[in-house]
Design a protein around this motif. Structure first.
Motif, short mmCIF file in Angstrom:
data_model
loop_
_atom_site.label_atom_id
_atom_site.label_comp_id
_atom_site.label_asym_id
_atom_site.label_seq_id
_atom_site.Cartn_x
_atom_site.Cartn_y
_atom_site.Cartn_z
N SER A 120 -62.97 -34.05 28.61
CA SER A 120 -62.64 -35.42 29.03
C SER A 120 -63.54 -36.43 28.32
O SER A 120 -63.10 -37.53 27.97
N ARG A 121 -64.80 -36.06 28.07
CA ARG A 121 -65.69 -36.94 27.30
C ARG A 121 -65.14 -37.15 25.90
O ARG A 121 -65.08 -38.27 25.40
N ASN A 122 -64.70 -36.06 25.25
CA ASN A 122 -64.16 -36.17 23.89
C ASN A 122 -62.90 -37.03 23.87
O ASN A 122 -62.68 -37.80 22.92
N ARG A 123 -62.07 -36.91 24.89
CA ARG A 123 -60.86 -37.72 24.95
C ARG A 123 -61.20 -39.19 25.14
O ARG A 123 -60.53 -40.07 24.58
N ALA A 154 -61.59 -44.53 22.72
CA ALA A 154 -62.39 -45.70 22.38
C ALA A 154 -62.35 -45.99 20.89
O ALA A 154 -62.27 -47.16 20.47
N LEU A 155 -62.39 -44.94 20.07
CA LEU A 155 -62.35 -45.13 18.62
C LEU A 155 -61.01 -45.69 18.17
O LEU A 155 -60.94 -46.56 17.28
N ALA A 181 -52.21 -54.57 22.14
CA ALA A 181 -52.00 -53.15 22.42
C ALA A 181 -53.32 -52.42 22.58
O ALA A 181 -53.47 -51.56 23.46
N SER A 182 -54.29 -52.75 21.73
CA SER A 182 -55.60 -52.09 21.80
C SER A 182 -56.31 -52.37 23.11
O SER A 182 -57.04 -51.51 23.62
N ARG A 198 -53.55 -40.32 31.22
CA ARG A 198 -54.08 -39.89 32.51
C ARG A 198 -55.24 -38.92 32.40
O ARG A 198 -56.02 -38.75 33.34
N THR A 199 -55.40 -38.25 31.24
CA THR A 199 -56.50 -37.30 31.06
C THR A 199 -57.72 -37.94 30.41
O THR A 199 -58.71 -37.25 30.14
N VAL A 200 -57.65 -39.24 30.17
CA VAL A 200 -58.81 -39.97 29.63
C VAL A 200 -59.55 -40.62 30.80
O VAL A 200 -58.96 -41.42 31.53
N PRO A 201 -60.81 -40.28 31.04
CA PRO A 201 -61.53 -40.86 32.17
C PRO A 201 -61.69 -42.37 32.01
O PRO A 201 -61.87 -42.87 30.90
N ARG A 202 -61.64 -43.06 33.14
CA ARG A 202 -61.76 -44.51 33.15
C ARG A 202 -62.60 -44.95 34.34
O ARG A 202 -62.32 -44.57 35.48
N ALA A 203 -63.60 -45.78 34.09
CA ALA A 203 -64.41 -46.33 35.18
C ALA A 203 -63.57 -47.20 36.09
O ALA A 203 -63.83 -47.30 37.30
N GLY A 204 -62.53 -47.82 35.54
CA GLY A 204 -61.70 -48.73 36.31
C GLY A 204 -60.89 -48.06 37.40
O GLY A 204 -60.28 -48.75 38.22
N ARG A 205 -60.84 -46.74 37.43
CA ARG A 205 -60.11 -46.04 38.49
C ARG A 205 -60.93 -45.95 39.79
O ARG A 205 -60.43 -45.46 40.79
#
Length: 265
Positions: free
Chosen positions: A173-176, A181-182, A217-218, A225-232
């Protein structure tokens, strides 16, 4: 054990609060969050946690590390967990300290709440601390350090959620998150180049439209859904009970209390 305490926060800007709902069992969440070998795998605030001592009442002492590129911050802590609340809830409290002059976080304390729900568990943390790094730390705490810690805690909670719900390894999940982000950063760079081209007069309208589209878009496309987000995560307590520490925190001994062995180097 009493339910809550109403003590003043130990820091000058109020506690950091993070909450997330996790569709998993209490047992699995307790293991992933309380096992010192598993905890650093999802929590960005720790690189290593090593238990060092415990007493008959269940209070445990531990050493923690946070690894920076050229320095490792080290500290000690005490913790106490309770699983047998009559309403099915579980709590864990901790106190921590460090003698490292480069640590932005000084002595502090916090708690975790595990509240069963129809869908799983409400997982909550609240913690506070005195700023480290002397005057510089106090200057940076409210605007830089404390917001960064809140974001890191929230991102960590969503990594834990993905691990508990979908068995997605925190490293994956960190890599995703890094890839996401990149890609977004690359999109913003491309948008800036397109908008710069629009200012030169060559296909200005098309370049401006495309640049604006790429920039939007960016920034606005939702993450997978498999990318962690602080906003959740919730960042403010939705009710008074969630934002209050268990009363066990008031009687938990400090890491440097007389009677504990000295910190090992």
């Amino acid at each position: 054990m009493g339910e809550h305490q109403r003590g003043k926060p130990s820091g000058t800007h109020g506690q950091i609060y993070v909450e997330i709902g996790i569709c998993t069992s209490m047992e699995r969440l307790w293991t992933l969050s309380q096992d010192p070998a598993l905890h650093p795998r999802w929590d960005l605030r720790f690189s290593r946690i090593v238990p060092t001592e415990s007493d008959d009442g269940g209070t445990a002492r531990f050493r923690y590390e946070f690894q920076l590129p050229f320095h490792t911050i080290k500290g000690t802590g005490t913790s106490l967990g309770h699983r047998m609340h009559a309403d099915g809830q579980a709590t864990s409290v901790l106190k921590f300290t460090t003698a490292d002059a480069l640590s932005p976080i000084g002595p502090g304390s916090g708690y975790w709440r595990y509240i069963p729900t129809a869908d799983g568990v409400r997982f909550i943390t609240g913690y506070n601390y005195r700023p480290g790094m002397g005057i510089l730390g106090k200057m940076l705490d409210g605007r830089v350090i404390r917001p960064a810690l809140g974001w890191a805690t929230a991102l960590s909670f969503d990594r834990l959620r993905l691990w508990a719900e979908s068995d997605l390894d925190p490293a994956d999940s960190r890599n995703r998150w890094i890839i996401d982000a990149l890609v977004r950063a690359s999109g913003l760079v491309a948008a800036a180049l397109l908008l710069r081209q629009a200012l030169t007069g060559h296909h200005a309208a098309a370049a401006a439209a495309l640049g604006a589209t790429v920039a939007l878009a960016s920034c606005l496309l939702p993450a997978h859904r498999t990318v962690p987000r602080a906003g959740r995560c919730l960042r403010h307590a939705p009710d008074e009970r969630a934002g209050l520490a268990p009363s066990a925190l008031a009687v938990l001994p400090s890491p440097d209390r007389a009677g504990w062995p000295a910190e090992r180097k």
